[in-house]
Design a protein around this motif. Structure first.
Motif, PDB file in Angstrom:
ATOM      1  N   LEU A  61      55.233  77.342  46.271  1.00  0.00           N
ATOM      2  CA  LEU A  61      54.257  76.447  45.020  1.00  0.00           C
ATOM      3  C   LEU A  61      55.084  76.912  44.163  1.00  0.00           C
ATOM      4  O   LEU A  61      55.516  77.932  43.299  1.00  0.00           O
ATOM      5  N   ILE A  62      55.396  76.234  42.917  1.00  0.00           N
ATOM      6  CA  ILE A  62      56.740  75.913  41.583  1.00  0.00           C
ATOM      7  C   ILE A  62      54.997  75.448  40.919  1.00  0.00           C
ATOM      8  O   ILE A  62      54.898  74.467  40.886  1.00  0.00           O
ATOM      9  N   ILE A  72      61.740  69.462  31.626  1.00  0.00           N
ATOM     10  CA  ILE A  72      61.043  70.754  31.861  1.00  0.00           C
ATOM     11  C   ILE A  72      61.392  71.953  31.535  1.00  0.00           C
ATOM     12  O   ILE A  72      62.156  72.286  31.087  1.00  0.00           O
ATOM     13  N   VAL A  73      60.325  72.547  30.405  1.00  0.00           N
ATOM     14  CA  VAL A  73      60.252  73.685  29.518  1.00  0.00           C
ATOM     15  C   VAL A  73      60.050  74.837  30.311  1.00  0.00           C
ATOM     16  O   VAL A  73      60.597  76.002  29.290  1.00  0.00           O
ATOM     17  N   ASP A  74      59.247  75.013  31.519  1.00  0.00           N
ATOM     18  CA  ASP A  74      58.671  76.279  32.194  1.00  0.00           C
ATOM     19  C   ASP A  74      59.046  75.853  33.369  1.00  0.00           C
ATOM     20  O   ASP A  74      57.646  75.044  33.882  1.00  0.00           O
ATOM     21  N   TYR A  75      58.955  76.898  34.005  1.00  0.00           N
ATOM     22  CA  TYR A  75      58.712  76.744  35.678  1.00  0.00           C
ATOM     23  C   TYR A  75      58.510  78.589  35.904  1.00  0.00           C
ATOM     24  O   TYR A  75      58.730  79.629  35.707  1.00  0.00           O
ATOM     25  N   LYS A  76      58.165  79.106  37.403  1.00  0.00           N
ATOM     26  CA  LYS A  76      57.532  80.132  37.848  1.00  0.00           C
ATOM     27  C   LYS A  76      57.036  79.722  39.137  1.00  0.00           C
ATOM     28  O   LYS A  76      56.709  78.716  39.709  1.00  0.00           O
ATOM     29  N   ILE A  77      58.460  80.351  39.743  1.00  0.00           N
ATOM     30  CA  ILE A  77      57.696  80.728  41.850  1.00  0.00           C
ATOM     31  C   ILE A  77      56.793  81.209  41.911  1.00  0.00           C
ATOM     32  O   ILE A  77      56.976  82.245  41.284  1.00  0.00           O
ATOM     33  N   MET A  78      55.986  80.736  42.121  1.00  0.00           N
ATOM     34  CA  MET A  78      54.469  81.760  42.264  1.00  0.00           C
ATOM     35  C   MET A  78      54.315  82.420  43.071  1.00  0.00           C
ATOM     36  O   MET A  78      53.354  84.331  43.304  1.00  0.00           O
ATOM     37  N   PHE A  79      55.187  82.699  44.563  1.00  0.00           N
ATOM     38  CA  PHE A  79      55.209  83.746  45.627  1.00  0.00           C
ATOM     39  C   PHE A  79      53.725  83.723  46.106  1.00  0.00           C
ATOM     40  O   PHE A  79      53.184  85.184  45.955  1.00  0.00           O
ATOM     41  N   GLY A  80      52.950  83.357  46.779  1.00  0.00           N
ATOM     42  CA  GLY A  80      51.397  83.354  47.002  1.00  0.00           C
ATOM     43  C   GLY A  80      50.176  83.778  45.987  1.00  0.00           C
ATOM     44  O   GLY A  80      48.879  83.436  46.587  1.00  0.00           O
ATOM     45  N   ASN A 163      56.964  63.520  37.807  1.00  0.00           N
ATOM     46  CA  ASN A 163      57.606  65.062  37.641  1.00  0.00           C
ATOM     47  C   ASN A 163      57.808  65.282  39.091  1.00  0.00           C
ATOM     48  O   ASN A 163      59.142  65.704  39.105  1.00  0.00           O
ATOM     49  N   ILE A 164      57.173  65.604  40.185  1.00  0.00           N
ATOM     50  CA  ILE A 164      57.349  66.243  41.242  1.00  0.00           C
ATOM     51  C   ILE A 164      57.737  65.460  42.300  1.00  0.00           C
ATOM     52  O   ILE A 164      58.927  66.091  42.508  1.00  0.00           O
ATOM     53  N   VAL A 187      65.862  76.424  42.777  1.00  0.00           N
ATOM     54  CA  VAL A 187      64.873  75.919  42.633  1.00  0.00           C
ATOM     55  C   VAL A 187      65.299  75.774  40.727  1.00  0.00           C
ATOM     56  O   VAL A 187      65.260  74.816  40.496  1.00  0.00           O
ATOM     57  N   GLY A 188      66.077  76.898  40.410  1.00  0.00           N
ATOM     58  CA  GLY A 188      66.694  76.705  39.570  1.00  0.00           C
ATOM     59  C   GLY A 188      67.945  75.340  38.956  1.00  0.00           C
ATOM     60  O   GLY A 188      67.427  75.102  37.911  1.00  0.00           O
ATOM     61  N   LEU A 189      68.502  75.862  40.360  1.00  0.00           N
ATOM     62  CA  LEU A 189      69.066  74.404  40.238  1.00  0.00           C
ATOM     63  C   LEU A 189      68.834  73.051  40.104  1.00  0.00           C
ATOM     64  O   LEU A 189      68.953  71.963  39.004  1.00  0.00           O
ATOM     65  N   SER A 190      67.653  72.519  41.215  1.00  0.00           N
ATOM     66  CA  SER A 190      67.111  71.511  40.926  1.00  0.00           C
ATOM     67  C   SER A 190      66.790  71.295  39.430  1.00  0.00           C
ATOM     68  O   SER A 190      66.757  70.002  39.705  1.00  0.00           O
ATOM     69  N   ILE A 191      65.326  72.170  38.678  1.00  0.00           N
ATOM     70  CA  ILE A 191      64.909  71.966  37.825  1.00  0.00           C
ATOM     71  C   ILE A 191      65.811  71.516  36.675  1.00  0.00           C
ATOM     72  O   ILE A 191      66.014  70.552  35.570  1.00  0.00           O
TER      73      ILE A 191
END
Length: 225
Positions: A61-62, A72-80, A163-164, A187-191
């Protein structure tokens, strides 16, 4: 294939053999943190979608935050990690990035609800936080969520779905890079691609508006002549 790879796959065989014995023969429930859903991408998690056409997915999940211009001003990969645990660290990141700016509103869906999260939002710097109650609301919560301002801001939250979808078209539908480092890079390049697309759309709109105004001015000059 390297010796380290052979050892890794051999360890996977031992792990799965043990879990099959425990689950099938001994009727044990295997804790989720012991499960591996992909031997090729062991960082992947089981994601319950809850949709008829796609009940589950394997991946990560991101968490994304967009502004009023859809950047998109902030994102985080949630890793569970779970949604409801994200608000404290997210608010801290947003406040650090926009320390000298007032934030009019920040909207979340019900999955982020907890009493602690609402207290953080209500007492924080955000003027109009939007966090619908998960479960049965009390009288005060019903009145708050029935307010015109809350509804208007809540309706704007639906834009995150587009957006998603747009992010998925920019590479996040399926990560083709290998390993956790490759996943983070993807993820970073896609954003980045998503934000560049938004910028391009806005620049095109500006140029079209200029061309339209110029054409109108020429027509007016022609009539005046």
């Amino acid at each position: 294939m390297r010796l380290a790879d052979l050892k890794y796959y051999n360890d996977c065989i031992k792990l799965f053999s043990n879990q099959i014995e425990r689950r099938i023969l001994k009727r044990e429930a295997i804790p989720s943190d012991e499960k591996i859903y992909s031997i090729f991408e062991p960082h992947s998690n089981w994601i319950s979608k809850g949709k008829a056409h796609k009940k589950v997915e394997i991946g990560e999940l991101i968490l994304i935050t967009t502004d009023q211009y859809q950047y998109i001003v902030d994102y985080k990969i949630m890793f569970g990690q779970k949604d409801a645990t994200q608000i404290p660290s997210l608010l801290q990141r947003i406040e650090e990035k926009y320390e000298y700016r007032e934030i009019y509103s920040h909207s979340f869906d019900k999955g982020y609800w907890s009493k602690h999260n609402w207290t953080l939002l209500e007492t924080g710097k955000i003027q109009n936080p939007v966090l619908p109650k998960r479960g049965k609301p009390n009288k005060a919560e019903v009145e708050r969520e029935a307010g015109k301002g809350f509804k208007q801001l809540r309706n704007k939250h639906s834009a995150v779905e587009s957006n998603i979808n747009m992010l998925e078209h920019h590479g996040l539908n399926r990560c083709r890079d290998k390993g956790i480092t490759g996943f983070k890079r993807c993820v970073g390049l896609s954003i980045l691609a998503y934000n560049l697309h938004i910028m391009g759309n806005q620049l095109q709109a500006i140029e079209k508006a200029k061309a339209k105004a110029k054409k109108k001015l020429l027509l007016l000059r022609g009539v005046a002549a």
